[in-house]
Design a protein around this motif. Structure first.
Motif, mmCIF file in Angstrom:
data_model
loop_
_atom_site.group_PDB
_atom_site.id
_atom_site.type_symbol
_atom_site.label_atom_id
_atom_site.label_comp_id
_atom_site.label_asym_id
_atom_site.label_seq_id
_atom_site.Cartn_x
_atom_site.Cartn_y
_atom_site.Cartn_z
ATOM 1 N N GLY A 169 -23.495 14.569 9.380
ATOM 2 C CA GLY A 169 -23.884 15.759 10.130
ATOM 3 C C GLY A 169 -24.908 16.603 9.401
ATOM 4 N N LEU A 170 -24.766 16.725 8.083
ATOM 5 C CA LEU A 170 -25.717 17.532 7.306
ATOM 6 C C LEU A 170 -27.104 16.904 7.275
ATOM 7 C CD1 LEU A 170 -23.474 18.577 4.274
ATOM 8 C CD2 LEU A 170 -24.268 20.043 6.147
ATOM 9 N N LEU A 171 -27.183 15.561 7.384
ATOM 10 C CA LEU A 171 -28.469 14.863 7.315
ATOM 11 C C LEU A 171 -29.073 14.600 8.688
ATOM 12 C CD1 LEU A 171 -27.636 12.254 4.526
ATOM 13 C CD2 LEU A 171 -29.060 14.295 4.310
ATOM 14 N N TRP A 194 -31.398 19.185 10.931
ATOM 15 C CA TRP A 194 -30.367 19.897 10.176
ATOM 16 C C TRP A 194 -29.435 20.648 11.127
ATOM 17 C CZ3 TRP A 194 -31.472 17.351 6.154
ATOM 18 C CH2 TRP A 194 -32.790 17.134 5.765
ATOM 19 N N PRO A 195 -28.189 20.814 10.755
ATOM 20 C CA PRO A 195 -27.237 21.523 11.629
ATOM 21 C C PRO A 195 -27.653 22.977 11.845
ATOM 22 C CG PRO A 195 -26.098 20.353 9.855
ATOM 23 C CD PRO A 195 -27.554 20.331 9.512
ATOM 24 N N ASP A 196 -27.314 23.488 13.002
ATOM 25 C CA ASP A 196 -27.599 24.881 13.337
ATOM 26 C C ASP A 196 -26.373 25.726 12.985
ATOM 27 O OD1 ASP A 196 -28.408 27.271 14.312
ATOM 28 O OD2 ASP A 196 -28.530 26.656 16.424
ATOM 29 N N PHE A 197 -26.362 26.262 11.763
ATOM 30 C CA PHE A 197 -25.203 27.023 11.300
ATOM 31 C C PHE A 197 -25.079 28.379 11.986
ATOM 32 C CE2 PHE A 197 -25.659 23.978 7.834
ATOM 33 C CZ PHE A 197 -24.340 23.614 7.618
ATOM 34 N N SER A 198 -26.096 28.771 12.721
ATOM 35 C CA SER A 198 -25.999 30.039 13.454
ATOM 36 C C SER A 198 -24.988 29.950 14.596
ATOM 37 C CB SER A 198 -27.373 30.430 14.011
ATOM 38 O OG SER A 198 -27.804 29.484 14.988
ATOM 39 N N GLN A 199 -24.585 28.706 14.951
ATOM 40 C CA GLN A 199 -23.614 28.506 16.033
ATOM 41 C C GLN A 199 -22.167 28.512 15.527
ATOM 42 O OE1 GLN A 199 -24.275 28.015 19.371
ATOM 43 N NE2 GLN A 199 -26.436 28.440 18.977
ATOM 44 N N ILE A 200 -21.964 28.925 14.275
ATOM 45 C CA ILE A 200 -20.638 28.834 13.669
ATOM 46 C C ILE A 200 -19.604 29.671 14.412
ATOM 47 C CG2 ILE A 200 -20.958 30.756 12.066
ATOM 48 C CD1 ILE A 200 -19.278 27.383 11.246
ATOM 49 N N ASN A 201 -20.036 30.710 15.113
ATOM 50 C CA ASN A 201 -19.100 31.567 15.855
ATOM 51 C C ASN A 201 -18.947 31.153 17.315
ATOM 52 O OD1 ASN A 201 -18.555 33.269 13.629
ATOM 53 N ND2 ASN A 201 -20.470 34.404 13.996
ATOM 54 N N ASN A 202 -19.570 30.059 17.698
ATOM 55 C CA ASN A 202 -19.504 29.591 19.084
ATOM 56 C C ASN A 202 -18.204 28.800 19.287
ATOM 57 O OD1 ASN A 202 -19.830 28.519 21.621
ATOM 58 N ND2 ASN A 202 -21.892 27.705 21.243
ATOM 59 N N PRO A 203 -17.272 29.267 20.137
ATOM 60 C CA PRO A 203 -15.997 28.548 20.337
ATOM 61 C C PRO A 203 -16.186 27.119 20.833
ATOM 62 C CG PRO A 203 -15.902 30.750 21.290
ATOM 63 C CD PRO A 203 -17.341 30.507 20.930
ATOM 64 N N ILE A 240 -24.297 17.129 23.511
ATOM 65 C CA ILE A 240 -25.720 17.380 23.248
ATOM 66 C C ILE A 240 -26.378 18.024 24.459
ATOM 67 C CG2 ILE A 240 -27.943 16.228 22.850
ATOM 68 C CD1 ILE A 240 -26.416 14.222 21.087
ATOM 69 N N GLN A 241 -26.006 17.573 25.664
ATOM 70 C CA GLN A 241 -26.573 18.161 26.872
ATOM 71 C C GLN A 241 -26.185 19.630 27.011
ATOM 72 O OE1 GLN A 241 -28.760 16.540 29.010
ATOM 73 N NE2 GLN A 241 -28.689 15.038 27.345
ATOM 74 N N GLU A 242 -24.977 19.975 26.575
ATOM 75 C CA GLU A 242 -24.484 21.344 26.739
ATOM 76 C C GLU A 242 -24.932 22.264 25.609
ATOM 77 O OE1 GLU A 242 -20.211 23.771 26.918
ATOM 78 O OE2 GLU A 242 -20.249 21.575 26.909
ATOM 79 N N LEU A 243 -24.874 21.776 24.360
ATOM 80 C CA LEU A 243 -25.083 22.649 23.204
ATOM 81 C C LEU A 243 -26.392 22.399 22.472
ATOM 82 C CD1 LEU A 243 -21.474 22.339 21.717
ATOM 83 C CD2 LEU A 243 -22.365 24.215 23.110
ATOM 84 N N GLY A 244 -26.970 21.230 22.648
ATOM 85 C CA GLY A 244 -28.150 20.869 21.875
ATOM 86 C C GLY A 244 -27.763 20.053 20.652
ATOM 87 N N PHE A 245 -28.686 19.210 20.188
ATOM 88 C CA PHE A 245 -28.376 18.286 19.098
ATOM 89 C C PHE A 245 -28.081 19.020 17.799
ATOM 90 C CE2 PHE A 245 -29.843 15.182 15.792
ATOM 91 C CZ PHE A 245 -28.781 14.302 15.941
ATOM 92 N N ASP A 246 -28.830 20.096 17.508
ATOM 93 C CA ASP A 246 -28.620 20.825 16.255
ATOM 94 C C ASP A 246 -27.207 21.396 16.181
ATOM 95 O OD1 ASP A 246 -31.235 20.253 16.004
ATOM 96 O OD2 ASP A 246 -31.984 22.311 16.080
ATOM 97 N N ALA A 247 -26.720 21.925 17.298
ATOM 98 C CA ALA A 247 -25.379 22.512 17.311
ATOM 99 C C ALA A 247 -24.309 21.427 17.193
ATOM 100 C CB ALA A 247 -25.172 23.316 18.592
ATOM 101 N N VAL A 248 -24.548 20.266 17.803
ATOM 102 C CA VAL A 248 -23.573 19.174 17.726
ATOM 103 C C VAL A 248 -23.451 18.667 16.293
ATOM 104 C CG1 VAL A 248 -23.100 16.806 18.459
ATOM 105 C CG2 VAL A 248 -23.837 18.504 20.129
ATOM 106 N N LEU A 249 -24.547 18.700 15.541
ATOM 107 C CA LEU A 249 -24.470 18.303 14.130
ATOM 108 C C LEU A 249 -23.491 19.192 13.367
ATOM 109 C CD1 LEU A 249 -28.227 17.585 13.259
ATOM 110 C CD2 LEU A 249 -26.404 15.937 13.704
ATOM 111 N N LEU A 250 -23.475 20.487 13.692
ATOM 112 C CA LEU A 250 -22.512 21.391 13.071
ATOM 113 C C LEU A 250 -21.085 20.991 13.456
ATOM 114 C CD1 LEU A 250 -21.779 23.934 11.470
ATOM 115 C CD2 LEU A 250 -22.165 25.273 13.567
#
Length: 750
Positions: free
Chosen positions: A335-337, A275-284, A104-114
């Motif tokens: 994760g979706l909720l 909600w998850p941040d699906f824009s991060q789907i391409n983030n390795p 969460i500190q590195e990516l943010g909570f929304d990205a971690v949900l993804l």
């Protein structure tokens, strides 16, 4: 088209089809309706414990508090419903808190949900390909140590909460805490801030819990519906309200109570969800976190499944693969909720068992209670003191690590006790995964030590100067040292037997040691017999001996039949035997029997011909009578065996230390036995007159000399009294021989 089969999935499909009357009756007893009176109170206890644990783990993860509650709700309503565990409870895990916090500190909570959603997908894949089998490879000592270690941690962690020192969050299982203290130093710091009200509440709650375990309270029917933990929690709430009226200075502040987030309006409630941040789907980096969560969550869940199945009083077995798939679906939903990653949890699951839960309905109900009270009645739950929950958890911890368990593990032996203790210590002074790793390290070390000893079994016969080495099914390079040392230390002129019949795998190094010993045995004049050493590596099974067929019987000569019996006796003497399936031999001989010999022996219980000659069903005719004497009925049986069934050999088998011979020598007079013993008298008179058997042992006892002479006389009588057998012998179709069996050595001398 050939279709590959998933063994684990196939097993799961086949097992429910097996009908067992006992299991069906047990299913009726464990039906949801019948068990509701046990599951309902247990679900309330688990619900009350889950509230602060969900909030504490969310706080430690650096996530919104409501995310922990979402994971707890999904764990109850989704995972418990579709999972295979009858008593497991799922929710956010303290073991994942460190991973979640860093991510969460590195990516943010929304990205971690993804990442949590992707981790759930990976868990579904793992369960579908049978990865749940990993759970079966955790040694029992390690699993038991994990339960006891967690019990001690719970006990120690809850003592500060019991006195009102709530600096560390509820649910923390690590030795090094987020408040820069440790589990042990926290016990010292708690004296700086003791809340008298919390102490009184925890002591009263502990008293209620102990009272509920007494035989006196167990006699009342209401105990089945009202669990001690529920009474303790309600007592804590009432005491705190009593303090408001009588001792206001003892009233617990909000920091000492369950503290659910409260939404003033339904609009505010919507702000609790993320909600998850699906824009991060391409983030390795997302995939790296997802893989880490999937692996750690799966390991924790599999460990918990093994532990809870061990605690289950009904000893039900959970499908690991089904549980992995359920955990994966749960993590996707969570994760979706906007919820945290989840696993199956030992603390809540063991509390569920100790509170009387019997089916998965208790876990489903606790999830329902979480949902209802979080959304509709948060103010009511916020009145529960953490001290009363601490009292409940202290009792849970004690039961998981009761002293009698340490005693029973010690009695099992060091190979189990040391990994058990190592796991306990590892858990207390690190965290769950590190403790398990330490315990597994010790367990593997002792497994290697055990493997050094189980490569072979040793049977020594000092009176015969003989040692029999039976190789185990798996003989690895770890056994090389012991086997080499054993073979090298055999003195000259000894008898050694190496039996590899049961071996399925022999390492090349061990095979080479045995072959080298063959050369050394010749030099040291060691009589070496090697049985069924079929090479090295994975070995083909030893072919089973089948009954003789008409073709194989007729192809034998009398000498061949004699050689077969001699070879069988050699195996018997050396504690070896042909591999047989007796039921298979029965089935193979349904159409007819074709024995190679008929053996007349004594009724002595130590002289069974099939054992002495290592023969199976359908291989020989066996005629037994005291003193192996001949009469008309026995001669008729011999004629049938040779003329009709094609037997090639007639054997009269006497033996040493024969009771019938001794009776004849002593002139015993006993009913019908007297008439039988008269048939042995010619042998007695012959020996007394100095006419011994041709192969008589000059230093033997009178009885043994008579037994030898009696065999010769019976062979002569067979030839004299049966013209049919005499003619068959003259023509070379059969042979009639005598033999003596030494019951001390097992050797048969023809």
């Amino acid at each position: 088209m050939i279709r590959s089969l998933n063994l684990f999935a196939l097993t799961e499909e086949v097992v429910p089809m097996i009908k067992n009357p006992f299991l069906e009756e047990c299913d009726k007893v464990l039906s949801y309706k019948a068990c509701l009176r046990y599951d309902f109170p247990a679900s309330i206890v688990v619900f009350l414990l889950a509230l602060p644990l969900c909030l504490g783990i969310a706080l430690a993860s650096g996530a919104p508090l409501f995310s922990g509650l979402i994971a707890g709700i999904v764990g109850g309503l989704v995972v418990a419903t579709i999972g295979g565990s009858a008593l497991g409870v799922s929710g956010p895990s303290a073991g994942l808190a460190v991973i979640m916090f860093a991510a969460i500190q590195e990516l943010g909570f929304d990205a971690v949900l993804l990442a949590i959603v992707l981790a759930g997908v990976l868990q579904i894949i793992m369960g579908s390909v049978g990865a749940g089998v990993i759970g079966y490879y955790f040694p029992s000592a390690v699993v038991t140590g994990m339960l006891s270690g967690i019990g001690i941690i719970i006990f120690l962690k809850q003592i500060p909460h019991a006195v009102g020192y709530d600096m560390d969050y509820e649910g923390d299982m690590s030795f090094f805490q987020s408040d820069d203290h440790t589990t042990l130093t926290e016990l010292g710091y708690m004296f700086e801030s003791i809340a008298p009200g919390a102490v009184v509440i925890s002591l009263v709650c502990l008293g209620i819990l102990l009272l509920w375990e007494t035989e006196w309270i167990k006699q009342f029917h209401f105990r089945q519906w009202m669990h001690g933990a529920l009474v303790a929690v309600f007592a804590g709430v009432l005491l705190n309200h009593l303090f408001m009226l009588v001792w206001p200075e003892w009233v617990l502040s909000d920091s000492h109570l369950v503290l659910l987030p409260v939404a003033e309006t339904w609009t505010d409630m919507g702000h609790f969800f993320t909600w998850p941040d699906f824009s991060q789907i391409n983030n390795p980096a997302i995939y790296q976190v997802a893989v880490t969560i999937a692996i750690v969550a799966s390991l924790e869940s599999l460990l918990c499944v093994e532990a809870i199945d061990k605690l289950d009083p009904y000893k039900r077995v959970t499908s690991n693969n089904r549980e992995l798939r359920a955990q994966g679906i749960g993590n996707i939903c969570s994760g979706l909720l906007g919820g945290l990653a989840m696993t199956q949890l030992i603390l809540r699951s063991s509390a569920n068992i100790q509170s009387g839960g019997r089916t998965k309905m208790s876990a489903i109900l606790q999830g329902s209670f979480l949902l209802v009270f979080v959304l509709l009645l948060p103010d009511l739950v916020n009145q529960v003191p953490l001290a009363s929950l601490a009292a409940v958890l202290i009792v849970v911890g004690y039961k998981l690590a009761r002293p009698s368990l340490f005693k029973s593990m010690y009695e099992v032996g060091n190979y189990h006790f040391i990994p058990f203790v190592a796991t306990v210590i590892g858990l207390i002074f690190s965290d769950m995964l590190m403790g398990i790793a330490i315990g597994m390290g010790f367990a593997l070390f002792f497994i290697l030590l055990e493997n050094l000893k189980v490569g072979y079994h040793l049977h020594e016969q000092p009176q015969l100067n003989k040692t029999i080495i039976t190789l185990s099914e798996n003989v690895s390079f770890l056994n090389k040292s012991n086997i080499l040392h054993l073979l090298s230390n055999f003195p000259k002129n000894t008898n050694v037997v190496i039996d590899a019949t049961h071996a399925k795998y022999i390492d090349y190094d061990v095979y080479e040691v045995i072959r080298n010993f063959e050369i050394e045995a010749q030099r040291k004049h060691i009589n070496l017999i090697i049985q069924n050493l079929r090479g090295f590596g994975f070995l083909r099974p030893v072919e089973r001996a089948l009954p003789f067929t008409k073709e194989t019987q007729q192809a034998l000569t009398p000498d061949n039949a004699l050689e077969i019996l001699q070879a069988g006796n050699n195996r018997f003497v050396n504690s070896l035997k042909d591999k047989r399936n007796l039921l298979e031999q029965v089935n193979e001989s349904i159409e007819g029997q074709f024995p190679i010999a008929i053996i007349l022996s004594c009724i002595d219980s130590r002289t069974s011909a099939e054992f002495v000659f290592d023969q199976g069903l359908g291989d020989v005719f066996s005629v037994r009578v005291a003193g192996n004497v001949v009469n008309g009925d026995i001669l008729g049986s011999m004629e049938y065996a040779c003329q009709v069934s094609g037997a090639k050999l007639v054997v009269v088998l006497g033996h040493t230390h024969c009771g019938a011979i001794k009776g004849a020598c002593d002139g015993t007079d006993l009913g019908n036995l007297t008439g039988l013993l008269t048939k042995i008298q010619p042998a007695v008179e012959s020996v007394k007159q100095g006419r011994l058997a041709l192969k008589s042992c000059s230093h033997g006892s009178l009885e043994d000399k008579v037994a030898e002479r009696n065999v010769e006389i019976m062979v002569e009588q067979i030839k004299e009294r049966s013209a049919l057998l005499r003619n068959l012998q003259v023509s070379g179709d059969i042979d009639i021989v005598g033999a003596m069996y030494n019951i001390e050595t097992g050797k048969v001398q023809f």
